[in-house]
Motif scaffolding. Structure first.
Motif, PDB file in Angstrom:
ATOM      1  N   ASP A   1       0.910  -1.241   0.226  1.00  0.00           N
ATOM      2  CA  ASP A   1       0.015  -0.091  -0.045  1.00  0.00           C
ATOM      3  C   ASP A   1       0.876   1.270   0.042  1.00  0.00           C
ATOM      4  O   ASP A   1       0.677   2.192  -0.837  1.00  0.00           O
ATOM      5  CB  ASP A   1      -0.939   0.182   1.260  1.00  0.00           C
ATOM      6  N   ARG A   2       1.865   1.227   0.676  1.00  0.00           N
ATOM      7  CA  ARG A   2       2.722   2.599   0.904  1.00  0.00           C
ATOM      8  C   ARG A   2       3.481   2.671  -0.719  1.00  0.00           C
ATOM      9  O   ARG A   2       3.674   4.040  -0.867  1.00  0.00           O
ATOM     10  CB  ARG A   2       3.709   2.533   2.017  1.00  0.00           C
TER      11      ARG A   2
ATOM     12  N   GLY B   1      -3.788  -1.282  -1.952  1.00  0.00           N
ATOM     13  CA  GLY B   1      -4.358  -0.579  -1.028  1.00  0.00           C
ATOM     14  C   GLY B   1      -5.016   0.617  -1.482  1.00  0.00           C
ATOM     15  O   GLY B   1      -5.447   0.826  -2.581  1.00  0.00           O
TER      16      GLY B   1
ATOM     17  N   GLN C   1     -10.106   2.091  -7.796  1.00  0.00           N
ATOM     18  CA  GLN C   1      -9.824   0.790  -7.575  1.00  0.00           C
ATOM     19  C   GLN C   1     -10.563  -0.115  -8.833  1.00  0.00           C
ATOM     20  O   GLN C   1     -11.485   0.345  -9.615  1.00  0.00           O
ATOM     21  CB  GLN C   1     -10.757   0.253  -6.399  1.00  0.00           C
TER      22      GLN C   1
END
Ligand code: KIV
Length: 286
Positions: free
Chosen positions: A193-194, A213, A219
């Motif tokens: 995610d990061r 994420g 999405q």
């Protein structure tokens, strides 16, 4: 001079898609046939992706590799008939864009024969010249980095990518280079995610995550995963309905009703007037 009437009435244009960067998150869903397309359009999703995941979801292959350009066109035409007003992105399948001349041919066919709004292709530096060429000739291109299913053998399976400082650096470089080459959006699949958030913050175009994420601009989910039609789910999926169970229960109830002679009943049968039936009985002499 007579001008043709513009018959394209899409929910979103390519400039409109780019303008959603950093705004209300974009919702993309895959679809492969007319019913799924109708449901997607009725649900007001932003973009339908005719993904080469159709190889698995719809054609029963174990990977996307056997899918052909003809398969993509066949299914994308059905999707377009079901969703005439929704932006539709169509995947270029495995090896159809390895050579630039093949890419032009495949992307041109997809655009002309399916009324797609854009094509999507997987890869980084190896596709830069091809992306630039397609965009120069008016074909919008969506990129796809991270877990790229067409490279499943090279990756040794469907594994989360960009988990080391070196591979994060390469991912950031390739995302920037694809953007400079002209992609209008970038799918980021199967990355931490990061990392996805950092790629997103580094680009002026929308990123669309799948297993990436929340820190992206939108999405995308596979239709079957989203609605509970699959038999197994990756960690990143949340099924928003249980359609497979509903379908199985429905068909089981149908079989039982037929076996127990509960179906069809009078309401599902056609009736003839008594007088006409009497005449028939008299005709036949009974
Ligand atoms: O083929 C596909 O469905 C895709 C999505 C998973 C992004 O490429």
């Amino acid at each position: 001079m007579t001008r043709g009437r513009c018959l394209i009435t899409r929910n979103l244009t390519i400039p409109g898609l780019k303008a959603r960067k950093g705004g209300i998150p974009l919702t993309w869903i895959t679809a492969y046939d007319v019913l799924q397309a109708q449901v997607a359009e009725a649900s007001q999703v932003d973009v339908i992706l005719v993904g080469d995941s159709l190889g698995m979801t719809t054609l029963g292959y174990s990977t996307t590799l056997p899918v052909t350009v003809d398969d993509m066109i066949h299914h994308a035409r059905a999707v377009r008939r079901g969703a005439p007003n929704t932006m539709m992105v169509v995947d270029l399948p495995f090896m159809s864009y390895a050579l630039q001349a093949d890419a032009v041919h495949a992307a041109g066919r997809v655009m002309q024969e399916t009324e797609a709004d854009a094509v999507k292709l997987e890869g980084g530096r190896e596709v830069l010249a091809t992306v630039e060429h397609l965009v120069a000739f008016g074909i919008p291109v969506v990129g796809h980095l991270g877990l790229t299913p067409q490279s499943v053998h090279e990756m040794g399976g469907y594994k989360v990518q960009a988990k080391t400082a070196d591979t994060i650096r390469i991912l950031l470089q390739e995302a920037g280079a694809l953007t400079a080459a002209g992609i209008c959006a970038l799918v980021l699949e199967g990355i931490p995610d990061r990392v996805a958030a950092e790629v997103t913050n580094s680009l002026p175009i929308p990123t669309i995550g799948i297993g990436a994420g929340p820190g992206v601009d939108g999405q995308v989910l596979v239709f079957h995963d989203c609605l509970g039609l699959s038999t197994a789910y990756p960690k990143f999926v949340r099924p928003f309905a249980q359609v497979r169970t509903a379908m199985t229960n429905g068909l089981t109830a149908y079989r039982e009703a037929v076996q127990q002679r509960h179906f069809p009943g009078p309401d599902q049968s056609y009736q003839i007037a008594d007088a006409e039936w009497e005449r028939h009985l008299a005709d036949r002499g009974s």
